[in-house]
Design a protein around this motif. Structure first.
Motif, PDB file in Angstrom:
ATOM      1  N   ASN A 184      51.010  45.278  31.935  1.00 40.62           N
ATOM      2  CA  ASN A 184      51.569  44.537  33.063  1.00 40.62           C
ATOM      3  C   ASN A 184      51.632  43.038  32.784  1.00 40.62           C
ATOM      4  O   ASN A 184      51.249  42.218  33.599  1.00 40.62           O
ATOM      5  CB  ASN A 184      50.771  44.825  34.344  1.00 40.62           C
ATOM      6  CG  ASN A 184      50.778  46.292  34.683  1.00 40.62           C
ATOM      7  OD1 ASN A 184      51.825  46.932  34.656  1.00 40.62           O
ATOM      8  ND2 ASN A 184      49.616  46.842  34.968  1.00 40.62           N
ATOM      9  N   ARG A 185      52.088  42.697  31.578  1.00 40.68           N
ATOM     10  CA  ARG A 185      52.228  41.310  31.128  1.00 40.68           C
ATOM     11  C   ARG A 185      50.897  40.545  31.155  1.00 40.68           C
ATOM     12  O   ARG A 185      50.850  39.349  31.422  1.00 40.68           O
ATOM     13  CB  ARG A 185      53.268  40.565  31.944  1.00 40.68           C
ATOM     14  CG  ARG A 185      54.645  41.142  31.839  1.00 40.68           C
ATOM     15  CD  ARG A 185      55.647  40.052  31.532  1.00 40.68           C
ATOM     16  NE  ARG A 185      56.993  40.508  31.782  1.00 40.68           N
ATOM     17  CZ  ARG A 185      57.764  41.032  30.848  1.00 40.68           C
ATOM     18  NH1 ARG A 185      57.335  41.176  29.639  1.00 40.68           N
ATOM     19  NH2 ARG A 185      58.980  41.398  31.135  1.00 40.68           N
ATOM     20  N   SER A 186      49.830  41.258  30.792  1.00 40.10           N
ATOM     21  CA  SER A 186      48.517  40.629  30.814  1.00 40.10           C
ATOM     22  C   SER A 186      47.590  41.282  29.791  1.00 40.10           C
ATOM     23  O   SER A 186      47.950  42.251  29.132  1.00 40.10           O
ATOM     24  CB  SER A 186      47.925  40.740  32.222  1.00 40.10           C
ATOM     25  OG  SER A 186      46.744  39.984  32.313  1.00 40.10           O
ATOM     26  N   VAL A 187      46.393  40.737  29.707  1.00 43.23           N
ATOM     27  CA  VAL A 187      45.348  41.240  28.815  1.00 43.23           C
ATOM     28  C   VAL A 187      44.751  42.507  29.425  1.00 43.23           C
ATOM     29  O   VAL A 187      44.407  42.513  30.611  1.00 43.23           O
ATOM     30  CB  VAL A 187      44.243  40.173  28.657  1.00 43.23           C
ATOM     31  CG1 VAL A 187      43.122  40.666  27.779  1.00 43.23           C
ATOM     32  CG2 VAL A 187      44.829  38.875  28.124  1.00 43.23           C
ATOM     33  N   PRO A 188      44.602  43.563  28.658  1.00 41.91           N
ATOM     34  CA  PRO A 188      43.963  44.770  29.190  1.00 41.91           C
ATOM     35  C   PRO A 188      42.524  44.479  29.629  1.00 41.91           C
ATOM     36  O   PRO A 188      41.825  43.667  29.014  1.00 41.91           O
ATOM     37  CB  PRO A 188      43.972  45.747  28.014  1.00 41.91           C
ATOM     38  CG  PRO A 188      45.014  45.234  27.090  1.00 41.91           C
ATOM     39  CD  PRO A 188      45.043  43.749  27.272  1.00 41.91           C
ATOM     40  N   ALA A 189      42.091  45.160  30.655  1.00 41.27           N
ATOM     41  CA  ALA A 189      40.741  44.960  31.188  1.00 41.27           C
ATOM     42  C   ALA A 189      39.669  45.174  30.133  1.00 41.27           C
ATOM     43  O   ALA A 189      38.672  44.445  30.093  1.00 41.27           O
ATOM     44  CB  ALA A 189      40.518  45.889  32.383  1.00 41.27           C
ATOM     45  N   LEU A 198      31.584  47.705  33.089  1.00 39.89           N
ATOM     46  CA  LEU A 198      32.206  46.481  33.597  1.00 39.89           C
ATOM     47  C   LEU A 198      31.168  45.369  33.649  1.00 39.89           C
ATOM     48  O   LEU A 198      29.992  45.611  33.937  1.00 39.89           O
ATOM     49  CB  LEU A 198      32.794  46.709  34.989  1.00 39.89           C
ATOM     50  CG  LEU A 198      34.047  47.567  35.030  1.00 39.89           C
ATOM     51  CD1 LEU A 198      34.480  47.798  36.471  1.00 39.89           C
ATOM     52  CD2 LEU A 198      35.177  46.934  34.232  1.00 39.89           C
ATOM     53  N   TYR A 199      31.620  44.149  33.345  1.00 42.86           N
ATOM     54  CA  TYR A 199      30.690  43.028  33.327  1.00 42.86           C
ATOM     55  C   TYR A 199      29.999  42.882  34.679  1.00 42.86           C
ATOM     56  O   TYR A 199      30.638  42.890  35.725  1.00 42.86           O
ATOM     57  CB  TYR A 199      31.401  41.714  32.969  1.00 42.86           C
ATOM     58  CG  TYR A 199      30.393  40.610  32.882  1.00 42.86           C
ATOM     59  CD1 TYR A 199      29.612  40.474  31.741  1.00 42.86           C
ATOM     60  CD2 TYR A 199      30.150  39.772  33.966  1.00 42.86           C
ATOM     61  CE1 TYR A 199      28.631  39.506  31.667  1.00 42.86           C
ATOM     62  CE2 TYR A 199      29.167  38.803  33.895  1.00 42.86           C
ATOM     63  CZ  TYR A 199      28.409  38.679  32.742  1.00 42.86           C
ATOM     64  OH  TYR A 199      27.412  37.728  32.681  1.00 42.86           O
ATOM     65  N   ASN A 200      28.683  42.753  34.619  1.00 42.62           N
ATOM     66  CA  ASN A 200      27.875  42.577  35.826  1.00 42.62           C
ATOM     67  C   ASN A 200      26.654  41.759  35.422  1.00 42.62           C
ATOM     68  O   ASN A 200      25.819  42.223  34.644  1.00 42.62           O
ATOM     69  CB  ASN A 200      27.461  43.942  36.381  1.00 42.62           C
ATOM     70  CG  ASN A 200      26.597  43.847  37.613  1.00 42.62           C
ATOM     71  OD1 ASN A 200      26.050  42.799  37.938  1.00 42.62           O
ATOM     72  ND2 ASN A 200      26.466  44.963  38.305  1.00 42.62           N
ATOM     73  N   GLU A 201      26.567  40.563  35.919  1.00 42.26           N
ATOM     74  CA  GLU A 201      25.463  39.648  35.591  1.00 42.26           C
ATOM     75  C   GLU A 201      24.099  40.297  35.819  1.00 42.26           C
ATOM     76  O   GLU A 201      23.148  40.020  35.093  1.00 42.26           O
ATOM     77  CB  GLU A 201      25.592  38.372  36.439  1.00 42.26           C
ATOM     78  CG  GLU A 201      24.683  37.259  36.029  1.00 42.26           C
ATOM     79  CD  GLU A 201      25.195  36.479  34.825  1.00 42.26           C
ATOM     80  OE1 GLU A 201      24.373  35.838  34.154  1.00 42.26           O
ATOM     81  OE2 GLU A 201      26.402  36.506  34.553  1.00 42.26           O
ATOM     82  N   ASP A 202      23.996  41.174  36.806  1.00 41.71           N
ATOM     83  CA  ASP A 202      22.714  41.829  37.107  1.00 41.71           C
ATOM     84  C   ASP A 202      22.199  42.670  35.940  1.00 41.71           C
ATOM     85  O   ASP A 202      21.000  42.890  35.813  1.00 41.71           O
ATOM     86  CB  ASP A 202      22.839  42.724  38.342  1.00 41.71           C
ATOM     87  CG  ASP A 202      23.118  41.947  39.612  1.00 41.71           C
ATOM     88  OD1 ASP A 202      22.852  40.718  39.645  1.00 41.71           O
ATOM     89  OD2 ASP A 202      23.612  42.554  40.582  1.00 41.71           O
ATOM     90  N   LEU A 203      23.094  43.149  35.094  1.00 41.32           N
ATOM     91  CA  LEU A 203      22.694  44.026  33.998  1.00 41.32           C
ATOM     92  C   LEU A 203      21.968  43.297  32.869  1.00 41.32           C
ATOM     93  O   LEU A 203      21.403  43.939  31.980  1.00 41.32           O
ATOM     94  CB  LEU A 203      23.900  44.791  33.454  1.00 41.32           C
ATOM     95  CG  LEU A 203      24.566  45.759  34.435  1.00 41.32           C
ATOM     96  CD1 LEU A 203      25.765  46.431  33.785  1.00 41.32           C
ATOM     97  CD2 LEU A 203      23.578  46.785  34.948  1.00 41.32           C
ATOM     98  N   TRP A 204      21.943  41.970  32.891  1.00 41.33           N
ATOM     99  CA  TRP A 204      21.229  41.240  31.843  1.00 41.33           C
ATOM    100  C   TRP A 204      19.720  41.426  31.928  1.00 41.33           C
ATOM    101  O   TRP A 204      19.004  41.165  30.962  1.00 41.33           O
ATOM    102  CB  TRP A 204      21.593  39.754  31.855  1.00 41.33           C
ATOM    103  CG  TRP A 204      22.939  39.510  31.250  1.00 41.33           C
ATOM    104  CD1 TRP A 204      24.027  38.999  31.872  1.00 41.33           C
ATOM    105  CD2 TRP A 204      23.347  39.801  29.914  1.00 41.33           C
ATOM    106  NE1 TRP A 204      25.103  38.958  31.002  1.00 41.33           N
ATOM    107  CE2 TRP A 204      24.703  39.447  29.792  1.00 41.33           C
ATOM    108  CE3 TRP A 204      22.711  40.343  28.796  1.00 41.33           C
ATOM    109  CZ2 TRP A 204      25.420  39.596  28.615  1.00 41.33           C
ATOM    110  CZ3 TRP A 204      23.423  40.490  27.620  1.00 41.33           C
ATOM    111  CH2 TRP A 204      24.769  40.123  27.540  1.00 41.33           C
TER     112      TRP A 204
END
Length: 183
Positions: free
Chosen positions: A77-82, A43-49
């Motif tokens: 659910n009518r949206s973009v998958p994670a 999952l996106y996490n700024e700390d991982l940069w």
């Protein structure tokens, strides 16, 4: 031949959208070189940069090296998958290092539902414009994935469907050329 980074917005090995992407690839053979990108990212996490995960570095490199990007995504659910949104976020960061900038992009997807992936695609187009991609406006393809969509070899079973997808592929190949994709 233009190199196309293909992002399939489902991690399941036998996902409908992975099957659909491979059927599109059969139609595109000889015109576009499909290169599937690993979307199984943290999952996106700024700390991982500080020390970016290898898969993230590979994702950014695959998009940067591509002449164009094809996003093949389901709708949850009518949206973009994670998984799709997560890959978009990783490739757009850190600030000033947006791998998406200037990339020709086409979006399509398949779903067992009658609306295909219309809502997900609409949301994706809004996000992709903000990232300074060059999104292909049409033809829009919201595929209803039925049990008879593909034949035993994974190709489109209906000649009419194959012809329709061929038009989509041809439009995307032209889009990549017109908008600056290398060839």
């Amino acid at each position: 031949m233009p190199k196309i980074a293909v992002l399939v917005g489902s991690l399941r090995r036998e996902s409908l959208n992975r099957q659909y992407a491979h059927a599109i690839e059969k139609i595109a053979a000889g015109r576009l070189d499909f290169r599937y990108v690993d979307m199984d990212l943290p999952l996106y996490n700024e700390d991982l940069w500080v020390s970016p995960p290898d898969k993230v570095v590979q994702l950014k490199a695959a998009i940067a090296d591509a002449d164009g990007v094809l996003i093949v995504t389901p709708e949850y659910n009518r949206s973009v998958p994670a998984v799709t949104k997560n890959a978009i976020d990783w490739a757009s960061r850190p600030y000033g290092q947006n791998a998406w900038k200037g990339k020709p992009v086409a979006v399509t997807g398949a779903s067992p539902g009658r609306q295909g992936t219309a809502v997900s695609q609409s949301q994706l187009r809004s996000t992709l414009v903000i990232l300074e991609t060059v999104v292909m406006g049409g033809p829009e393809v919201y595929m209803t994935f039925t049990k008879d969509l593909l034949d035993a070899g994974g190709a489109f079973a209906s000649p009419d469907t194959a012809k329709f997808i061929d038009g989509f592929v041809e439009s995307f190949a032209r889009w990549v050329q017109l908008t600056g994709g290398r060839s």
